[in-house]
Every structure is written in C-alpha cells, then in structure tokens.
Design an enzyme around this catalytic site. Structure first.
Site, PDB file in Angstrom:
ATOM      1  N   SER A 153       0.867  -1.178   0.000  1.00  0.00           N
ATOM      2  CA  SER A 153       0.000   0.000   0.000  1.00  0.00           C
ATOM      3  C   SER A 153       0.902   1.226   0.000  1.00  0.00           C
ATOM      4  O   SER A 153       2.053   1.157   0.460  1.00  0.00           O
ATOM      5  CB  SER A 153      -0.873   0.010   1.253  1.00  0.00           C
ATOM      6  OG  SER A 153      -1.472   1.281   1.443  1.00  0.00           O
ATOM      7  N   TYR A 166      -1.449  -0.522  10.474  1.00  0.00           N
ATOM      8  CA  TYR A 166      -1.465  -0.756   9.019  1.00  0.00           C
ATOM      9  C   TYR A 166      -0.196  -0.209   8.363  1.00  0.00           C
ATOM     10  O   TYR A 166       0.448  -0.890   7.561  1.00  0.00           O
ATOM     11  CB  TYR A 166      -2.714  -0.104   8.429  1.00  0.00           C
ATOM     12  CG  TYR A 166      -3.017  -0.488   6.998  1.00  0.00           C
ATOM     13  CD1 TYR A 166      -3.410  -1.772   6.665  1.00  0.00           C
ATOM     14  CD2 TYR A 166      -2.907   0.453   5.972  1.00  0.00           C
ATOM     15  CE1 TYR A 166      -3.692  -2.125   5.354  1.00  0.00           C
ATOM     16  CE2 TYR A 166      -3.181   0.111   4.657  1.00  0.00           C
ATOM     17  CZ  TYR A 166      -3.582  -1.178   4.353  1.00  0.00           C
ATOM     18  OH  TYR A 166      -3.860  -1.515   3.051  1.00  0.00           O
TER      19      TYR A 166
HETATM   20  N1  NAP Z   1      -8.681  -1.210  -0.879  1.00  0.00           N
HETATM   21  C1  NAP Z   1      -7.688  -0.334  -0.774  1.00  0.00           C
HETATM   22  O1  NAP Z   1      -7.894   0.898  -0.770  1.00  0.00           O
HETATM   23  C2  NAP Z   1      -6.261  -0.819  -0.700  1.00  0.00           C
HETATM   24  C3  NAP Z   1      -5.249   0.105  -0.963  1.00  0.00           C
HETATM   25  C4  NAP Z   1      -3.917  -0.299  -0.894  1.00  0.00           C
HETATM   26  C5  NAP Z   1      -3.614  -1.604  -0.579  1.00  0.00           C
HETATM   27  N2  NAP Z   1      -4.609  -2.492  -0.313  1.00  0.00           N
HETATM   28  C6  NAP Z   1      -4.207  -3.852   0.040  1.00  0.00           C
HETATM   29  O2  NAP Z   1      -4.660  -4.735  -0.955  1.00  0.00           O
HETATM   30  C7  NAP Z   1      -4.897  -6.023  -0.392  1.00  0.00           C
HETATM   31  C8  NAP Z   1      -6.303  -6.473  -0.769  1.00  0.00           C
HETATM   32  O3  NAP Z   1      -7.211  -5.499  -0.279  1.00  0.00           O
HETATM   33  P1  NAP Z   1      -8.711  -5.380  -0.803  1.00  0.00           P
HETATM   34  O4  NAP Z   1      -8.998  -3.946  -0.858  1.00  0.00           O
HETATM   35  O5  NAP Z   1      -8.939  -6.227  -1.984  1.00  0.00           O
HETATM   36  O6  NAP Z   1      -9.450  -5.987   0.475  1.00  0.00           O
HETATM   37  P2  NAP Z   1     -10.814  -6.827   0.611  1.00  0.00           P
HETATM   38  O7  NAP Z   1     -11.737  -6.501  -0.496  1.00  0.00           O
HETATM   39  O8  NAP Z   1     -11.250  -6.614   2.025  1.00  0.00           O
HETATM   40  O9  NAP Z   1     -10.330  -8.341   0.421  1.00  0.00           O
HETATM   41  C9  NAP Z   1      -9.410  -8.891   1.332  1.00  0.00           C
HETATM   42  C10 NAP Z   1      -9.190 -10.344   0.970  1.00  0.00           C
HETATM   43  O10 NAP Z   1      -8.240 -10.900   1.876  1.00  0.00           O
HETATM   44  C11 NAP Z   1      -8.804 -12.063   2.500  1.00  0.00           C
HETATM   45  N3  NAP Z   1      -8.187 -12.204   3.819  1.00  0.00           N
HETATM   46  C12 NAP Z   1      -8.167 -11.321   4.844  1.00  0.00           C
HETATM   47  N4  NAP Z   1      -7.514 -11.834   5.893  1.00  0.00           N
HETATM   48  C13 NAP Z   1      -7.092 -13.073   5.509  1.00  0.00           C
HETATM   49  C14 NAP Z   1      -6.371 -14.121   6.150  1.00  0.00           C
HETATM   50  N5  NAP Z   1      -5.941 -14.017   7.418  1.00  0.00           N
HETATM   51  N6  NAP Z   1      -6.142 -15.261   5.459  1.00  0.00           N
HETATM   52  C15 NAP Z   1      -6.553 -15.389   4.189  1.00  0.00           C
HETATM   53  N7  NAP Z   1      -7.243 -14.441   3.532  1.00  0.00           N
HETATM   54  C16 NAP Z   1      -7.517 -13.298   4.197  1.00  0.00           C
HETATM   55  C17 NAP Z   1     -10.305 -11.803   2.483  1.00  0.00           C
HETATM   56  O11 NAP Z   1     -11.087 -12.981   2.562  1.00  0.00           O
HETATM   57  P3  NAP Z   1     -11.553 -13.641   3.949  1.00  0.00           P
HETATM   58  O12 NAP Z   1     -12.015 -12.514   4.821  1.00  0.00           O
HETATM   59  O13 NAP Z   1     -12.614 -14.611   3.580  1.00  0.00           O
HETATM   60  O14 NAP Z   1     -10.338 -14.329   4.501  1.00  0.00           O
HETATM   61  C18 NAP Z   1     -10.451 -11.182   1.094  1.00  0.00           C
HETATM   62  O15 NAP Z   1     -10.437 -12.188   0.104  1.00  0.00           O
HETATM   63  C19 NAP Z   1      -4.672  -5.871   1.111  1.00  0.00           C
HETATM   64  O16 NAP Z   1      -3.366  -6.310   1.415  1.00  0.00           O
HETATM   65  C20 NAP Z   1      -4.792  -4.373   1.333  1.00  0.00           C
HETATM   66  O17 NAP Z   1      -4.058  -3.950   2.453  1.00  0.00           O
HETATM   67  C21 NAP Z   1      -5.914  -2.125  -0.380  1.00  0.00           C
END
Ligand code: NAP
Length: 250
Positions: A153, A166
């Site tokens: 991120s 975070y």
């Molecule tokens: N959205 C943003 O603005 C943003 C920006 C920068 C970076 N990111 C990063 O991008 C990545 C994905 O984010 P996203 O926005 O796609 O989030 P999201 O829509 O909340 O999806 C998160 C995914 O991770 C899984 N997950 C969470 N904890 C887990 C665990 N302990 N074991 C296995 N799976 C797990 C969730 O499924 P389950 O809950 O079923 O396990 C889900 O499939 C993250 O690392 C986040 O920090 C996001």
C-alpha cells in the site's frame, strides 16, 4: 509490410499455463487479480478464509473454461499455508507465481488501539507474506524460476493518522520484500512490491468517513498492473510499482 520478427524485439513473458497462487482471492483486488490471470490463460489457486465466497469465485472461473481451484486458507496460520502450497503442488505440480494480497485494515489512534487488532493487522499484512514466501519458495527454487508479488500500500511510505498498525505492517512488508528479492534474485526468482493508493473494494466496508469511492482506483487497475508485471520478459525485474488514483492520496 511489417517484419514478423523485428531484430530489436524483447522477449515477452508468457502467462498461459503458469500456476498462480493468489491470497485474498475471494474479494476486491485478489478476486480481480484471479480473474485477470485466468483471462491470460494462467491456472489459478485461490486462497482466503471464507470457503463459500472463495468457492463461488472458483466456480465462476471454471464455468467460464478457466482452470481454478479454491483452497480455504488463513494465511496467518503456518500449517494452513503449508497445506495451501502442498495442495497447489498436488493439483498442478508447480508454483510459478505467488501473489501475497490478503490483508485486513483496522484503524484507530495508538492510545485507543486494541492489542488483538494490532496482531490481526500485523499478522495478515506482514507475517503472512513471510509464511507464504517461505512455503512457495522451495518448489520455485527446484523449478529454477518464480515470481512473488506482494500487494502492499502507499501506506508503506506515507504516515496516515490513526493507521499505525497498518502503516507499520506495510512498511515492514516493503522491507521484507526488498530482503527477499536480494535473497532469491540469483536463483531466477523475481520479487515485486505493488503499492496501491485507495481502491474501491470491500476493504472500506465499515470504515467511518472513507474517501470518495468515485475517485478511487478500481480493483481491475491493480489486477492489470500485477498481471502486466508477471508478463514481463525474464531479462528484467520490476522491483516496485506505485499505482495511484489520478488525484493522488484521497
Ligand atoms: N482497498 C484499498 O484501498 C487498498 C489500498 C492499498 C492496498 N490495499 C491492500 O490490498 C490487499 C487487498 O485489499 P482489498 O482492498 O482487496 O481488500 P478486501 O476486499 O477486504 O479483500 C481482502 C481479501 O483478503 C482475505 N483475507 C483477509 N484476511 C485473511 C487471512 N488471514 N487469510 C486469508 N485471507 C484473508 C479476504 O477474505 P476472507 O475474509 O474470507 O479471509 C479477502 O479475500 C490488502 O493487502 C490491502 O491492504 C488495499
């Protein structure tokens, strides 16, 4: 007439038939990445904790003709991660690409922040990358090739108020990515950090006063970046990619 084999053409990477393990593949960026890899002809292994949502993504992919398996996994659990890689090898016999994408974000000022929430954020965003890399590396080293993409991120580089866990996890994961890259580059394993700004995904569900969703990146933007990095020719490595909304930090 266009030359069919121009002398200065670079070799292009090939994703068709590659085996890609994607964590956090049930929603958001991970799901979009799984769809993008499948569209490029890769065989995808989907990991996340919630079986139903994960299997629904796998079912959609297989119905559309892609090769996909769902392996429910908590990436903070060493035994579960070992089973994820063993399960991948059982089905596809190799691991070409690992996308460490799973992660949760809990927010609050340090003085108010609960220790359990700290552990959850650090374990899912930092420890999980170590665990998944540790278990995916032996087959990659045996194959003599591999790619690891760590979805971090912009919070790895920018201090956001009420985001200590975070930011610390993502900054730590950036350091881990650099060390890992230095450890395996001689073995033809490429390691890349992808640092997105805000992306419109379920990540923001329940976050009070989120930024404007309309201005955020779409998960497909990040997925496209990841697939493009994995499709690069073998004579180069992209070490770090920052992908931001046009308006920057929202
Ligand atoms: N959205 C943003 O603005 C943003 C920006 C920068 C970076 N990111 C990063 O991008 C990545 C994905 O984010 P996203 O926005 O796609 O989030 P999201 O829509 O909340 O999806 C998160 C995914 O991770 C899984 N997950 C969470 N904890 C887990 C665990 N302990 N074991 C296995 N799976 C797990 C969730 O499924 P389950 O809950 O079923 O396990 C889900 O499939 C993250 O690392 C986040 O920090 C996001």
């Amino acid at each position: 007439m266009v030359a069919s084999n121009p002398p200065n053409a670079v070799e292009t990477g090939e994703l068709d038939g590659k085996v890609a393990v994607i964590t956090g593949a049930s929603k958001g960026i991970g799901k979009a990445t799984a769809l993008a890899f499948a569209a490029a002809g890769a065989k995808v292994v989907l990991a996340a904790r919630t079986r139903e949502t994960l299997e629904a993504v796998a079912a959609d992919l297989t119905e559309s003709g892609a090769e996909a398996v769902a392996i429910p996994t908590d990436v903070t659990d060493v035994d579960a991660v070992q089973q994820l890689i063993e399960g991948t090898l059982d089905v596809y016999q190799r691991v070409d690409i690992l996308v460490n994408n799973a992660g949760v974000g809990y927010f609050g000022r340090v003085v108010d922040f609960a220790p359990d929430d700290w552990d959850m954020v650090l374990n899912s965003n930092l420890k999980a990358i170590y665990l998944c890399a540790k278990h995916a590396l032996p087959p990659m080293l045996a194959q003599g090739s591999g790619q690891i993409i760590n979805v971090l991120s912009i919070a790895a580089k920018v201090a956001f108020e009420a985001s200590a866990a975070y930011c610390a996890a993502k900054a730590g994961a950036l350091a881990l990515t650099k060390v890992l890259a230095s450890e395996v580059r001689q073995q033809n394993i490429r390691v890349t950090a992808v640092l997105p700004g805000s992306v419109h995904t379920p990540f923001w569900d329940g976050v009070p006063e989120p930024p404007d969703f309309e201005q955020m990146l779409k998960p497909e933007h990040v997925a496209g970046t990841i697939v493009s990095v994995c499709g690069q020719p073998s004579g180069m490595v992209t070490e770090e990619v920052v992908v931001m909304p046009p308006l920057g930090i929202l």
